[in-house]
Design a protein around this motif. Structure first.
Motif, PDB file in Angstrom:
ATOM      1  N   ALA A 297       0.876  -1.189   0.055  1.00  0.00           N
ATOM      2  CA  ALA A 297      -0.052  -0.107  -0.051  1.00  0.00           C
ATOM      3  C   ALA A 297       0.944   1.242  -0.008  1.00  0.00           C
ATOM      4  O   ALA A 297       0.440   2.208  -0.649  1.00  0.00           O
ATOM      5  CB  ALA A 297      -0.958   0.018   1.098  1.00  0.00           C
ATOM      6  N   GLU A 298       1.766   1.141   0.828  1.00  0.00           N
ATOM      7  CA  GLU A 298       2.927   2.476   0.888  1.00  0.00           C
ATOM      8  C   GLU A 298       3.443   2.629  -0.712  1.00  0.00           C
ATOM      9  O   GLU A 298       3.740   3.932  -0.942  1.00  0.00           O
ATOM     10  CB  GLU A 298       3.709   2.214   2.178  1.00  0.00           C
ATOM     11  CG  GLU A 298       2.938   2.281   3.575  1.00  0.00           C
ATOM     12  CD  GLU A 298       2.459   1.037   4.000  1.00  0.00           C
ATOM     13  OE1 GLU A 298       2.839   0.034   3.140  1.00  0.00           O
ATOM     14  OE2 GLU A 298       1.877   1.036   4.748  1.00  0.00           O
ATOM     15  N   ALA A 299       3.888   1.488  -0.945  1.00  0.00           N
ATOM     16  CA  ALA A 299       4.622   1.661  -2.407  1.00  0.00           C
ATOM     17  C   ALA A 299       3.849   2.228  -3.420  1.00  0.00           C
ATOM     18  O   ALA A 299       4.245   2.810  -4.239  1.00  0.00           O
ATOM     19  CB  ALA A 299       5.420   0.078  -3.008  1.00  0.00           C
ATOM     20  N   VAL A 300       2.596   1.719  -3.471  1.00  0.00           N
ATOM     21  CA  VAL A 300       1.459   2.222  -4.459  1.00  0.00           C
ATOM     22  C   VAL A 300       1.153   3.556  -4.093  1.00  0.00           C
ATOM     23  O   VAL A 300       1.263   4.478  -5.038  1.00  0.00           O
ATOM     24  CB  VAL A 300       0.235   1.345  -4.373  1.00  0.00           C
ATOM     25  CG1 VAL A 300      -0.749   2.158  -5.051  1.00  0.00           C
ATOM     26  CG2 VAL A 300       0.369   0.067  -5.049  1.00  0.00           C
ATOM     27  N   ALA A 301       1.115   3.994  -2.959  1.00  0.00           N
ATOM     28  CA  ALA A 301       1.211   5.384  -2.481  1.00  0.00           C
ATOM     29  C   ALA A 301       2.424   6.341  -3.209  1.00  0.00           C
ATOM     30  O   ALA A 301       2.147   7.226  -3.677  1.00  0.00           O
ATOM     31  CB  ALA A 301       0.895   5.599  -1.134  1.00  0.00           C
ATOM     32  N   LEU A 302       3.576   5.705  -3.118  1.00  0.00           N
ATOM     33  CA  LEU A 302       4.624   6.296  -3.430  1.00  0.00           C
ATOM     34  C   LEU A 302       4.424   6.557  -5.042  1.00  0.00           C
ATOM     35  O   LEU A 302       4.986   7.652  -5.670  1.00  0.00           O
ATOM     36  CB  LEU A 302       5.917   5.810  -3.224  1.00  0.00           C
ATOM     37  CG  LEU A 302       6.675   6.010  -1.884  1.00  0.00           C
ATOM     38  CD1 LEU A 302       7.626   4.879  -1.541  1.00  0.00           C
ATOM     39  CD2 LEU A 302       7.072   7.450  -1.833  1.00  0.00           C
ATOM     40  N   THR A 303       4.047   5.766  -5.847  1.00  0.00           N
ATOM     41  CA  THR A 303       4.288   5.821  -7.280  1.00  0.00           C
ATOM     42  C   THR A 303       2.864   7.052  -7.640  1.00  0.00           C
ATOM     43  O   THR A 303       3.273   7.479  -8.817  1.00  0.00           O
ATOM     44  CB  THR A 303       3.552   4.480  -8.110  1.00  0.00           C
ATOM     45  OG1 THR A 303       2.369   4.146  -7.737  1.00  0.00           O
ATOM     46  CG2 THR A 303       4.723   3.420  -7.784  1.00  0.00           C
ATOM     47  N   ARG A 304       2.246   7.408  -6.515  1.00  0.00           N
ATOM     48  CA  ARG A 304       1.070   8.564  -7.158  1.00  0.00           C
ATOM     49  C   ARG A 304       1.758   9.686  -6.397  1.00  0.00           C
ATOM     50  O   ARG A 304       0.869  10.820  -6.374  1.00  0.00           O
ATOM     51  CB  ARG A 304       0.025   7.960  -6.373  1.00  0.00           C
ATOM     52  CG  ARG A 304      -0.721   6.854  -7.247  1.00  0.00           C
ATOM     53  CD  ARG A 304      -2.035   6.278  -6.721  1.00  0.00           C
ATOM     54  NE  ARG A 304      -2.379   5.226  -7.001  1.00  0.00           N
ATOM     55  CZ  ARG A 304      -3.258   4.354  -6.701  1.00  0.00           C
ATOM     56  NH1 ARG A 304      -3.692   4.453  -5.606  1.00  0.00           N
ATOM     57  NH2 ARG A 304      -3.659   3.167  -7.456  1.00  0.00           N
TER      58      ARG A 304
END
Length: 112
Positions: free
Chosen positions: A104-111
């Motif tokens: 979830a945090e990694a996906v948030a970083l891509t955004r």
């Protein structure tokens, strides 16, 4: 037959569900209501949700921003290159590897 106006659980989709003061994102069924709650992230003020044991924690975006601050420039550049090339899964793998954060945090970083 189920009443078409009966609310569905925001989390699992079952009916019946009810709106609760401690979960502002939507109605919850009884089982989900025992496990979930929502709160305001202490850093950014966004509404976030999760298990009752996590209540009050920072949202995934704030956790991701803290983790990203520790990433060396070459890794940041590689993530940017992978994202620009449409290789999101590889970028997510690299982010998780260098930061130790969850999906979830990694996906948030891509955004960001």
């Amino acid at each position: 037959m189920t009443d078409s106006h009966e609310p569905q659980c925001f989390h699992c989709g079952t009916t019946p569900a009810a709106h609760r003061a401690d979960y502002v994102l939507g109605a919850l069924c009884g089982e989900c209501a025992e496990q979930l709650t929502s709160w305001i992230c202490p850093d950014c003020g966004d509404i976030t949700s999760g298990s009752r044991s996590d209540a009050g924690a920072h949202c995934a975006r704030c956790v991701a921003q803290r983790a990203w601050a520790t990433v060396p420039d070459p890794a940041r550049e590689e993530v940017a290159r992978l994202l620009a090339a449409g290789k999101t899964i590889l970028a997510l793998k690299l982010i998780r590897e260098v930061t130790g954060c969850g999906l979830a945090e990694a996906v948030a970083l891509t955004r960001l």
